[in-house]
Design a protein around this motif. Structure first.
Motif, PDB file in Angstrom:
ATOM      1  N   GLU A 148       0.837  -1.194   0.000  1.00  0.00           N
ATOM      2  CA  GLU A 148       0.000   0.000   0.000  1.00  0.00           C
ATOM      3  C   GLU A 148       0.875   1.248   0.000  1.00  0.00           C
ATOM      4  O   GLU A 148       1.961   1.266   0.580  1.00  0.00           O
ATOM      5  N   PRO A 149       0.406   2.347  -0.652  1.00  0.00           N
ATOM      6  CA  PRO A 149       1.138   3.610  -0.571  1.00  0.00           C
ATOM      7  C   PRO A 149       0.993   4.238   0.809  1.00  0.00           C
ATOM      8  O   PRO A 149       0.176   3.804   1.629  1.00  0.00           O
ATOM      9  N   ALA A 150       1.792   5.280   1.069  1.00  0.00           N
ATOM     10  CA  ALA A 150       1.753   5.953   2.366  1.00  0.00           C
ATOM     11  C   ALA A 150       1.960   7.443   2.155  1.00  0.00           C
ATOM     12  O   ALA A 150       2.710   7.871   1.275  1.00  0.00           O
ATOM     13  N   THR A 151       1.281   8.237   2.966  1.00  0.00           N
ATOM     14  CA  THR A 151       1.431   9.690   2.930  1.00  0.00           C
ATOM     15  C   THR A 151       2.711  10.086   3.656  1.00  0.00           C
ATOM     16  O   THR A 151       3.285   9.294   4.416  1.00  0.00           O
ATOM     17  N   ASP A 190       5.518   4.102   8.811  1.00  0.00           N
ATOM     18  CA  ASP A 190       4.861   3.156   7.921  1.00  0.00           C
ATOM     19  C   ASP A 190       5.746   2.784   6.740  1.00  0.00           C
ATOM     20  O   ASP A 190       6.694   3.497   6.398  1.00  0.00           O
ATOM     21  N   ASN A 191       5.396   1.657   6.118  1.00  0.00           N
ATOM     22  CA  ASN A 191       6.054   1.189   4.882  1.00  0.00           C
ATOM     23  C   ASN A 191       7.558   1.034   5.048  1.00  0.00           C
ATOM     24  O   ASN A 191       8.357   1.495   4.231  1.00  0.00           O
ATOM     25  N   ARG A 192       7.949   0.362   6.125  1.00  0.00           N
ATOM     26  CA  ARG A 192       9.357   0.038   6.321  1.00  0.00           C
ATOM     27  C   ARG A 192       9.648  -1.294   5.642  1.00  0.00           C
ATOM     28  O   ARG A 192       8.906  -2.266   5.798  1.00  0.00           O
ATOM     29  N   ALA A 216       7.032   5.471  -0.524  1.00  0.00           N
ATOM     30  CA  ALA A 216       5.795   6.259  -0.522  1.00  0.00           C
ATOM     31  C   ALA A 216       4.739   5.689  -1.453  1.00  0.00           C
ATOM     32  O   ALA A 216       3.561   5.645  -1.109  1.00  0.00           O
ATOM     33  N   GLN A 217       5.114   5.256  -2.645  1.00  0.00           N
ATOM     34  CA  GLN A 217       4.159   4.782  -3.639  1.00  0.00           C
ATOM     35  C   GLN A 217       4.445   3.326  -3.977  1.00  0.00           C
ATOM     36  O   GLN A 217       5.604   2.906  -4.007  1.00  0.00           O
TER      37      GLN A 217
END
Length: 729
Positions: free
Chosen positions: A515-518, A526-528, A539-540
């Motif tokens: 999933e992308p993250a802001t 997030d998104n590690r 990020a994307q």
């Protein structure tokens, strides 16, 4: 519809009694408007399941069908206990699992093999023959040389039957945890020869020959009871049959287009008395159109996992009584529609009957013969004869030539459970930099337990202690998201967010998603992604196809992994998403360099072993940054740097990072950090080297590098290069 409407109105007006009266009136109105279809044939079962009722007949199965079976033997539930937990302040827990052994009779005639098996509507056995849960399956096809099952024989004793002539299966230690620790509702896909020649087999068992009686469209048939005559009568509705009498022998033949010259009946004769044709010896009659007409066919559809299908025939006259034929056979939708239309057409045309008187019988004109009648068009089939004093009276029905045109039909949609093959476990074990949660002395070690695309229910984790496996924990059915780099990832100084940078990863589970993250979400962690030993945030996320994802907008070197970011990564480097799907390993576990863990899943023939990566990383201090060197006028050097702290993932302006270690301490070294030439200790982030000391170092170690690293409570950080020693002039 009228039943529902009038029943509701009656309830509102007159209470329950009024509702009953209204429903009765509505039912009568429905019958007049819509009609009540009459059903004929054995009732099809909506996904019938196995039972153990006494006196229940065991069906004879032909071709390809789905059968529920009858439980003929079973053991008591076997209980297994397993204890886990007890570490890190967690209480010990005991889990119970159950299994059972049972035998299920399927067919009263031999079969070829078993296909899929459903349990509570889900697949228990797939097309590849794999059981989706624990246990062993044995199949007995019901032939004459069948031996008793050894497990049943051990339980029942010497009197255990071999069940010759009866096909059955035996489950040994069938695991029940997926079914609420109870015996699930079972049904079986059975392959028992071909059903196309069922008529010939039934006729042969009763001493009759048959010709042209094949039923090519019939893929399977379930004979659950009733006489063979009843079965043949049911087949005759869709595949016309005739009992042909020749020379005192009766032969069961399929009615097809007649070959060769078709005989013609001799002229009819008249005689006194009788019920018809006193003048010319013939009588032609037609059934009333108000009679019941065949309008629908229910059957088992293999494309719907043998769930009942329904086909309708058009052209029904308004007000005419309708009839639904229940046919316990496996048919495709197109074949079912074609057979229904042809059967409805035959029944409509066969409503025309003919009575014919002859002076004597021709041996070649027995029941079932196709003939012509003088003065009448079309063909007729002799359905019966009766001897009279003055001659023979024949009963004939209009013969309809078979229509070989196939019709297309839609089987409809039906939910079907996915048939996923079992896949092996993948395992990656690593230690991560401290993220600031919990105590600063804690160790954050995780296992990424997953599997490729397929059926996987989790794995048990063990510590390898020599040749022994020490149980640790269970992973559960949730898979970690892991994969590998498709292309290389270049070096990065990890100084700022790289919006245009991207990596391409191939996930081992092609159904997994990223999933992308802001920016705010990335700031929260997030998104590690663990790429090799570097932690990267993205990020994307854009899917490319077949489990490959393009990740854009990178934040490199997170958690003090800048050194790994500077090295870059080659294609094939392992990649793991750092989220709550990881299994945290128990804190007391004594793992270090060279330690290994193992995982065992249901589809793993051998333990899957993985070494611990980055051992000691959680309690290792981050290396200092921002090296600064200031030369004094006297020829000395002032070395300084900026301290960082474990868990300080974010750079906060004008805020000093908190000291995580017990005391602030550094060592400054000269030369190789593994074998330093000189060492200095300092409690502050700076060190002053006097001019005389610099002069000695310049003469003895010219060009050697000065470096600094932080001394933590448990380990030393990686070294930070400060400056080379100048050569003496």
């Amino acid at each position: 519809m009228a039943t529902l409407v009038l029943g509701a109105i009656g309830t509102l007006v007159g209470g329950p009694l009024g509702g009953a009266i209204g429903a009765t009136l509505g039912h009568g109105l429905d019958s007049m408007i819509i009609g009540s279809p009459r059903r004929e044939g054995p009732r099809l079962k909506e996904l019938a399941v196995s039972t153990s009722s006494y006196g229940r007949p065991i069906p004879a199965l032909y071709g390809k069908v789905r059968a529920p079976g009858t439980i003929i033997w079973a053991t008591d539930l076997k209980e297994q206990r397993e204890r886990s937990g007890g570490g890190k302040g967690k209480p010990k827990t005991t889990t119970y699992s159950y299994s059972i052994s049972l035998a299920v009779a399927l067919s009263s005639r031999p079969i070829d093999r078993i296909g899929r098996i459903w349990a509570d509507g889900n697949l228990l056995r797939g097309r590849g023959g794999d059981l989706k849960t624990g246990g062993t399956l044995r199949t007995y096809t019901g032939h004459g040389d069948q031996r008793p099952d050894p497990l049943m024989a051990a339980d029942v004793g010497p009197q255990c039957p071999a069940h010759r002539g009866c096909a059955y299966v035996v489950f040994e230690d069938l695991a029940l945890e997926d079914f609420g620790n109870r015996i699930p509702a079972l049904s079986f896909e059975v392959f028992a020869g071909t059903a196309a020649h069922m008529v010939r087999e039934i006729a042969g068992r009763h001493g009759m020959e048959s010709r042209q009686a094949a039923f090519p469209a019939l893929e399977g048939f379930v004979h659950e009871g009733g006489t063979p005559a009843a079965v043949l009568t049911l087949v005759d509705r869709l595949r016309p049959l005739a009992a042909i009498s020749r020379g005192g022998q009766v032969r069961l033949d399929g009615i097809a287009a007649p070959e060769g010259e078709i005989p013609t009946l001799p002229p009819a004769i008249a005689w006194e008395g009788g019920d018809f044709g006193q003048e010319d010896g013939t009588a032609l009659a037609r059934s009333s159109p108000a009679g019941s007409r065949l309008t629908a066919l229910r059957y088992y559809d293999p494309s719907r996992d043998y769930q009942p299908g329904l086909q309708r025939a058009g052209g029904t006259e308004p007000g005419a009584a309708s009839q639904v034929l229940e046919f316990p056979g496996s048919l495709s939708a197109s074949h079912a529609q074609s057979l229904l239309v042809q059967a409805a057409s035959r029944e409509q045309q066969r409503g025309e009957t003919l009575s014919w008187r002859m002076s004597e019988i021709d041996p070649e004109l027995g029941p079932g013969s196709i003939v012509r009648a003088p003065g009448l068009s079309g063909l007729w089939q002799i359905s019966g004869w009766e001897w009279r004093e003055g001659g023979v009276e024949l009963e004939l029905i209009r013969h309809v030539l078979p229509n070989g045109a196939n019709r297309t039909a839609d089987a409809g949609t039906a939910w079907a459970p996915r048939d996923r093959l079992a896949v092996g476990t993948s395992l990656r074990v690593f230690e991560l930099p401290w993220d600031g949660s919990g105590a600063s002395g804690s160790i954050q070690r995780f296992a990424a337990v997953g599997a490729p695309t397929g059926r996987w229910s989790g794995a048990a984790l063990y510590e390898l202690a020599g040749n022994a496996l020490v149980p640790l924990t269970e992973s559960g059915p949730v898979r970690a998201v892991s994969g590998s780099l498709v292309v290389s990832l270049g070096a990065s100084p990890s100084l700022r967010f790289e919006g245009s940078a991207s990596i391409r990863v191939a996930l081992e589970d092609r159904e997994a998603e990223l999933e992308p993250a802001t920016p705010n979400a990335i700031a929260r962690g997030d998104n590690r992604l663990l790429v090799g030993s570097e932690i990267v945030q993205f990020a994307q996320a854009q899917p490319v196809g077949d489990g490959v994802w393009e990740l854009t907008g990178l934040l490199r070197g997170r958690g003090g992994t800048e050194i790994e970011a500077l090295a870059g990564h080659m294609p094939g480097t392992l990649v793991t998403l750092l989220d709550d799907r990881l299994v945290e390993l128990p804190a007391p576990l004594a793992l270090g360099e060279g330690s290994e863990l193992a995982a065992i899943g249901s589809a793993d023939p051998d333990p899957v072993v993985a070494p611990l990566e980055n051992g000691g990383r959680t309690r290792r201090p981050l290396f200092p940054v921002q090296p600064r060197v200031h030369a004094t006028p006297e020829g000395g050097l002032i070395l300084s740097w900026t301290r960082r702290a474990r868990g300080g993932w974010s750079w906060l302006d004008e805020v000093e990072q908190p000291l995580v270690e017990q005391a602030e301490a550094y060592e400054v070294g000269l030369g190789d950090p593994d074998k330093p030439q000189r060492l200095w200790a300092t409690p502050a982030p700076h060190l002053h080297l006097a001019p005389a000391e610099i002069a000695v170092l310049s003469s003895l170690h010219p060009g050697q590098s000065l470096w600094v690293r932080q001394k933590g409570s448990f380990a030393l950080s990686a070294p930070l290069h400060l400056t080379p020693i100048p050569a003496s002039s």
